[in-house]
Design an enzyme around this catalytic site. Structure first.
Site, PDB file in Angstrom:
ATOM      1  N   ALA A 171       0.829  -1.206   0.000  1.00 23.57           N
ATOM      2  CA  ALA A 171       0.000   0.000   0.000  1.00 23.57           C
ATOM      3  C   ALA A 171       0.864   1.257   0.000  1.00 23.57           C
ATOM      4  CB  ALA A 171      -0.937  -0.016   1.209  1.00 23.57           C
ATOM      5  N   ASP A 172       1.913   1.266   0.831  1.00 25.55           N
ATOM      6  CA  ASP A 172       2.840   2.400   0.827  1.00 25.55           C
ATOM      7  C   ASP A 172       3.499   2.569  -0.537  1.00 25.55           C
ATOM      8  OD1 ASP A 172       2.797   3.683   3.317  1.00 25.55           O
ATOM      9  OD2 ASP A 172       4.019   2.137   4.242  1.00 25.55           O
ATOM     10  N   THR A 173       3.908   1.465  -1.121  1.00 24.70           N
ATOM     11  CA  THR A 173       4.624   1.509  -2.391  1.00 24.70           C
ATOM     12  C   THR A 173       3.738   2.037  -3.512  1.00 24.70           C
ATOM     13  OG1 THR A 173       5.989  -0.358  -1.678  1.00 24.70           O
ATOM     14  CG2 THR A 173       5.947   0.129  -4.030  1.00 24.70           C
TER      15      THR A 173
END
Length: 425
Positions: A171-173
């Site tokens: 999700a961060d990526t």
């Protein structure tokens, strides 16, 4: 040849991964990315990673992964003088990137409206867990939380193991990539109109957008996505199969690929079997088809089947570990892993991965991630502060500079960044 974002200046206030991953892409594309960090420790990722000794030196391997080619200015944004320093930097910048919780910058007196008055051309990108508004806006969010809330974990694994987290912070990526794309688009507009804009990136929405196929099946066919492990819900045989030695991914998604697969494994009769003759019937009977194929695949190891299938146009690949794939000629030959052109703080030579695309020329060798406050003095001088003022700011904790040399000592250094890049410690 100049890189696409040469001449762009980015103030990167972000921490840990989503924002820094975005900033890393902008830096590798030629932008001048200045990390604006808290003087007391800086980016949390400086203390994260598998090497405790490097983390203790504020050069954790998690930080190294996404902060090469950046500079560091350490400013206390809660201090009035710190705010003024930042606003002067904004006047000379093109982009401000942050991943605080919503309204933090407004509470600091540094929200988009304030920054846009100082520099109408500024592109302001805020990355947060759920976006700048809505009932969840103020909730704390990390990658794991968003993986669960987005539905990613519900479709990862199989009926026995789901819900399951992906093996990396997806999700961060994805949010970082989404932000870099949006910023690049806004910079095109900035060049055409002379005005910037505000960008609101949500980890939740970026992740859901990347789940387009399963989301579309629910929205338009009322199909509730289910975890089916290593199987592909769009086709069969498409998934991970046992062989004589090692697992093998096969994606025979087209009719001609399926028929070629049957011939290669010595099971031509499966082409005419009514359970497997058509695409939909193969999906309906995927378990039986997998059983038939794995009996045949037991005759050879995965690496041999991989070569046989690909030679006949049937997509197949062994299941590799990270160390194994990084040793493959496909990866090494395309220079995906690069060595930093100078040692990082602590005396170690580090390697990083470049962005997932190539330009017509090779990327320049990346400079090492900056030590905390490495470029503070240089930038404060550039925006008009005198050495006496800088010294006072340092004494009061408004700023921090590399290893806290005095400004007088720093004045002897031709360039802080160059010094860091050539230092062996």
């Amino acid at each position: 040849m100049a890189l696409p974002l040469a001449g762009i200046r980015v103030l990167d206030l972000s921490n840990v991964l989503a924002g820094p991953f975005c900033g890393y892409h902008l830096a590798r594309l030629g932008a001048e990315v200045i990390k604006v960090e808290n003087p007391k420790g800086g980016d949390l990722a400086r203390r994260l990673g598998a090497d405790p000794a490097m983390a203790k030196k504020l050069m954790g391997l998690s930080f190294v992964a996404v902060n090469a080619d950046k500079q560091s200015v350490a400013i206390d944004l809660k201090a009035d003088d710190g705010k003024e320093i930042f606003l002067r930097l904004v006047e000379q910048a093109d982009v401000v990137l942050e991943n605080f919780r919503p309204k933090v910058m407004e509470r600091l007196g540094l929200g988009y409206d304030v920054l846009a008055k100082r520099n109408p051309r500024i592109v302001y990108c805020a990355i947060s867990g759920f976006g700048q508004d809505g009932p969840w806006a103020d909730r704390p969010a990390y990658d794991q939380i968003v993986q669960g809330l987005s539905g990613v974990m519900s479709v990862t694994g199989n009926a026995e193991t789901a819900p399951l987290r992906t093996g990396f912070p997806i999700a961060d990526t994805i949010a970082g990539l989404t932000a870099s794309f949006a910023i690049a688009a806004a910079l095109v507009e900035q060049r055409q109109t002379g005005h910037g804009r505000r960008i609101d990136v949500s980890l939740l929405e970026a992740t859901l957008a990347a789940m387009g196929w399963v989301v579309s099946n629910h929205l338009n066919a009322n199909v509730d996505p289910q975890p089916i492990g290593n199987e592909n819900f769009t086709a069969a045989p498409s998934g991970t199969f046992a062989t004589g030695f090692g697992p093998l991914n096969i994606a025979a998604n087209e009719q001609k690929q399926y028929e070629a697969l049957c011939d290669i494994v010595g099971k031509p009769e499966l082409k005419a079997d009514p359970r497997f003759r058509e695409r939909q019937s193969r999906k309906d009977h995927r378990a039986a088809l997998k059983q038939e194929l794995e009996v045949a695949l037991a005759a050879k190891p995965a690496v041999e089947w991989e070569a046989l299938f690909n030679a006949k146009g049937v997509p197949a690949g062994c299941v590799l570990s990270v160390p194994e794939v990084l040793r493959e000629q496909q990866v090494t030959g395309r220079k995906f892993v690069e060595s930093l052109k100078a040692k990082v703080t602590g005396g170690q030579t580090m390697r990083v991965t470049r962005p997932g695309f190539r330009l017509e020329t090779d990327y320049p060798e990346p400079s090492p991630p900056p030590s905390l406050g490495q470029d503070t003095v240089k930038w404060l001088r550039q925006i008009g502060f005198k050495d006496a003022e800088i010294e006072t700011f340092g004494q009061r904790g408004v700023i921090a500079f590399d290893n806290q040399p005095t400004v007088k000592e720093t004045a002897k250094m031709p360039d802080l960044k160059a010094r860091a890049e050539t230092s062996s410690t």
